[in-house]
Enzyme design. Structure first.
Site, PDB file in Angstrom:
ATOM      1  N   HIS A  70       0.846  -1.206   0.000  1.00 26.00           N
ATOM      2  CA  HIS A  70       0.000   0.000   0.000  1.00 26.00           C
ATOM      3  C   HIS A  70       0.874   1.245   0.000  1.00 26.00           C
ATOM      4  O   HIS A  70       1.335   1.695   1.049  1.00 26.00           O
ATOM      5  CB  HIS A  70      -0.913  -0.017   1.232  1.00 26.00           C
ATOM      6  CG  HIS A  70      -1.927   1.076   1.244  1.00 26.00           C
ATOM      7  ND1 HIS A  70      -3.204   0.894   1.747  1.00 26.00           N
ATOM      8  CD2 HIS A  70      -1.890   2.371   0.840  1.00 26.00           C
ATOM      9  CE1 HIS A  70      -3.882   2.025   1.644  1.00 26.00           C
ATOM     10  NE2 HIS A  70      -3.088   2.942   1.095  1.00 26.00           N
ATOM     11  N   HIS A 121       1.393   5.294  -2.072  1.00 25.01           N
ATOM     12  CA  HIS A 121       0.904   6.320  -2.993  1.00 25.01           C
ATOM     13  C   HIS A 121       2.130   6.988  -3.609  1.00 25.01           C
ATOM     14  O   HIS A 121       2.743   7.858  -2.988  1.00 25.01           O
ATOM     15  CB  HIS A 121       0.045   7.343  -2.254  1.00 25.01           C
ATOM     16  CG  HIS A 121      -1.162   6.760  -1.592  1.00 25.01           C
ATOM     17  ND1 HIS A 121      -2.405   6.712  -2.201  1.00 25.01           N
ATOM     18  CD2 HIS A 121      -1.327   6.182  -0.370  1.00 25.01           C
ATOM     19  CE1 HIS A 121      -3.280   6.136  -1.381  1.00 25.01           C
ATOM     20  NE2 HIS A 121      -2.646   5.803  -0.266  1.00 25.01           N
ATOM     21  N   LEU A 122       2.480   6.580  -4.810  1.00 21.57           N
ATOM     22  CA  LEU A 122       3.631   7.175  -5.484  1.00 21.57           C
ATOM     23  C   LEU A 122       3.268   8.495  -6.159  1.00 21.57           C
ATOM     24  O   LEU A 122       4.147   9.169  -6.696  1.00 21.57           O
ATOM     25  CB  LEU A 122       4.200   6.199  -6.521  1.00 21.57           C
ATOM     26  CG  LEU A 122       4.777   4.894  -5.967  1.00 21.57           C
ATOM     27  CD1 LEU A 122       5.298   4.024  -7.102  1.00 21.57           C
ATOM     28  CD2 LEU A 122       5.873   5.149  -4.939  1.00 21.57           C
ATOM     29  N   LYS A 153      -9.118  -0.998  -6.082  1.00 24.87           N
ATOM     30  CA  LYS A 153      -9.184  -0.364  -4.764  1.00 24.87           C
ATOM     31  C   LYS A 153     -10.542   0.315  -4.604  1.00 24.87           C
ATOM     32  O   LYS A 153     -10.947   1.140  -5.429  1.00 24.87           O
ATOM     33  CB  LYS A 153      -8.067   0.672  -4.625  1.00 24.87           C
ATOM     34  CG  LYS A 153      -8.129   1.531  -3.362  1.00 24.87           C
ATOM     35  CD  LYS A 153      -7.848   0.714  -2.110  1.00 24.87           C
ATOM     36  CE  LYS A 153      -7.892   1.588  -0.855  1.00 24.87           C
ATOM     37  NZ  LYS A 153      -6.820   2.593  -0.803  1.00 24.87           N
ATOM     38  N   HIS A 160      -4.929  -1.073   5.788  1.00 27.37           N
ATOM     39  CA  HIS A 160      -4.698  -0.135   6.897  1.00 27.37           C
ATOM     40  C   HIS A 160      -5.817  -0.128   7.954  1.00 27.37           C
ATOM     41  O   HIS A 160      -6.373   0.902   8.294  1.00 27.37           O
ATOM     42  CB  HIS A 160      -4.362   1.266   6.412  1.00 27.37           C
ATOM     43  CG  HIS A 160      -5.350   1.959   5.530  1.00 27.37           C
ATOM     44  ND1 HIS A 160      -6.718   1.837   5.660  1.00 27.37           N
ATOM     45  CD2 HIS A 160      -5.144   2.850   4.513  1.00 27.37           C
ATOM     46  CE1 HIS A 160      -7.298   2.595   4.766  1.00 27.37           C
ATOM     47  NE2 HIS A 160      -6.375   3.218   4.055  1.00 27.37           N
ATOM     48  N   ASP A 197       1.206   2.492   3.771  1.00 25.94           N
ATOM     49  CA  ASP A 197       0.354   3.622   3.370  1.00 25.94           C
ATOM     50  C   ASP A 197       1.203   4.888   3.223  1.00 25.94           C
ATOM     51  O   ASP A 197       0.842   5.964   3.694  1.00 25.94           O
ATOM     52  CB  ASP A 197      -0.788   3.845   4.359  1.00 25.94           C
ATOM     53  CG  ASP A 197      -1.836   4.836   3.845  1.00 25.94           C
ATOM     54  OD1 ASP A 197      -1.817   5.153   2.633  1.00 25.94           O
ATOM     55  OD2 ASP A 197      -2.662   5.305   4.649  1.00 25.94           O
ATOM     56  N   PRO A 246      -4.470  14.354   4.418  1.00 27.23           N
ATOM     57  CA  PRO A 246      -4.008  13.282   5.308  1.00 27.23           C
ATOM     58  C   PRO A 246      -2.882  12.470   4.690  1.00 27.23           C
ATOM     59  O   PRO A 246      -2.819  12.283   3.479  1.00 27.23           O
ATOM     60  CB  PRO A 246      -5.263  12.425   5.485  1.00 27.23           C
ATOM     61  CG  PRO A 246      -6.009  12.606   4.197  1.00 27.23           C
ATOM     62  CD  PRO A 246      -5.754  14.023   3.768  1.00 27.23           C
ATOM     63  N   GLY A 247      -1.986  11.984   5.546  1.00 26.72           N
ATOM     64  CA  GLY A 247      -0.935  11.082   5.095  1.00 26.72           C
ATOM     65  C   GLY A 247       0.454  11.624   5.329  1.00 26.72           C
ATOM     66  O   GLY A 247       0.666  12.832   5.399  1.00 26.72           O
TER      67      GLY A 247
END
Length: 425
Positions: A61, A63-64, A146, A224, A293, A311-312
């Site tokens: 998991h 996010h590129l 997803k 997650h 994540d 977020p992140g």
């Protein structure tokens, strides 16, 4: 590189530990593993560094970003960060711009990864508009689809994805939250109240019911999970489930104050009680995998007011070592290997992760000496709530027989990653 040798202090084959061990690598395979030293000078000698070689770590998991979000992260910077953290394969999420909900956007993303990835990769597609698009995207070498919380309002589209995934034998991955159960201000210490645990478990049940209604039995993975009840509900329904290092080791009280947006993440960080129970379930074996994540943003975005900051936060440079330093002793090396390597490879369907004669020469070498988290300079996201915390580091990363990273040379040049579904195992 022609046939060459790497030697380490400890080598875990996948079922046993070897000391003072060397792996002779020929092409993309391990030719043989042996102990008792090496005659001559190894090509890569990591002994004397408390080095532990494992079958390659997989992150299910990440996010590129890339495409129109390349100012946050791109395929080159994100996979370079992965290599520096001992991650050998990443599974990229579809919520970039444009979102990967059409075959055209998916082709563009795959082309960007092929041109720049420094580690192996696979991709999830978003929920498309039609069953025909779902079938087409399922045939493009993706890991799966997803489903985000906002997708759950359209059950017809969800059923299209469930059917297409079952037919293609790929995953359906759920972000387990239900928007209709959110209530209250969504920032600061109130986030875990605004996005409660029962919203996670309810979404798992909703997806199970949708699959039952369409008569579908695809492989479903819950990602997650931040609450103990989510893990229990997932296993009850026969789904696999992963948790993140931040939900295991960080609590809302520590990093999510009312003016602190660096620790803002979805699902939110929970309290000490929920975190402790989640860790206990992980130790007991109910959690199948650890996934980061990795969700990078620009620094200016994370300095925005917590109510509107995205977020992140980034993880790829550090999470395997950070997790090993806190969890490996509690769960044992075999279980740790299972959660970060073997089980993710099984869930994604990308071949076994092992380290003995004839295995793929994809290796993560951790350095089991405590250091502190610092910015390695690969990810574009120059913030993290774990800065300065204790961690193990990555000594070297080997991918299909090629050295992708060493701690003293950094990430090697060139795009060496390939789409995981195309790797010959």
């Amino acid at each position: 590189m022609a046939g060459w040798t790497v030697c380490v202090d400890f080598l875990y084959t996948g079922d046993k530990m070897l000391e003072d061990a060397c792996a002779v690598i020929s092409g993309e395979r391990v030719e043989r593993v042996h102990t008792g030293g090496f005659r001559g000078q190894p090509d890569l000698d990591l002994r004397g560094r408390s080095s532990l070689a494992l079958p390659g770590v997989i992150d299910m998991h990440v996010h590129l970003r890339g495409l129109k979000l390349s100012y946050k992260e791109d395929e080159v910077s994100g996979t370079a960060a992965a290599a520096s953290g001992c991650v050998t394969l990443v599974a990229d999420m579809p919520n970039t711009q444009p979102p990967l909900r059409t075959p055209e956007a998916l082709r563009e993303k795959l082309a960007s990864l092929e041109a720049g990835a420094k580690v192996d990769y696979t991709v999830y597609a978003g929920v498309p508009r039609s069953y025909g698009e779902a079938v087409e995207m399922a045939s493009m070498g993706i890991a799966g689809f997803k489903i985000y919380p906002e997708d759950l309002v359209n059950l017809d589209s969800i059923k299209n994805v469930l059917e297409a995934a079952e037919e293609a034998g790929i995953l359906v991955v759920l972000h387990p939250e239900s928007h209709d159960m959110f209530a209250g201000p969504d920032y600061g210490w109130l986030r875990r109240v605004a996005r409660p645990c029962h919203a996670e478990a309810a979404s798992v049940e909703l997806l199970h019911d949708a699959a039952r209604e369409c008569g579908c039995k695809p492989r479903v993975h819950i990602t997650h999970a931040s609450c103990p009840a989510t893990v229990v509900e997932s296993k009850k329904r026969g789904f696999t489930v992963d948790v993140t290092p931040h939900h295991l080791f960080l609590s809302e009280e520590e990093v999510a104050g009312p003016t602190h947006s660096w620790g803002k993440v979805n699902p939110p960080l929970r309290g000490v009680g929920e975190r402790s129970l989640l860790t206990q379930l992980t130790i007991e074996g109910l959690v199948d995998a650890i996934a980061s994540d990795h969700a990078p943003h620009s620094t200016w975005e994370k300095w925005m007011h917590p109510a509107i900051a995205p977020p992140g936060f980034p993880w790829l440079e550090w999470w395997p070592g950070f997790t090993a330093a806190r969890l490996m002793r509690a769960v044992g090396l075999e279980r740790f290997y299972s959660m970060v390597s073997q089980t993710p490879s099984t869930i994604l369907g990308v071949g076994d992760r092992c380290l003995w004669d004839g295995c793929p020469a994809t290796i993560s070498v951790l350095q089991l000496e405590r250091t502190r988290v610092y910015h390695k300079g690969y990810t574009k996201a120059l913030y993290t709530p774990v800065l300065g915390m204790e961690s193990f580091d990555c000594a070297a990363t080997v991918i299909r027989g090629k050295i992708a990273y060493t701690a003293w040379e950094g990430v090697r040049g060139g795009a060496t990653g390939v789409l995981a579904t195309r790797v010959v195992h």
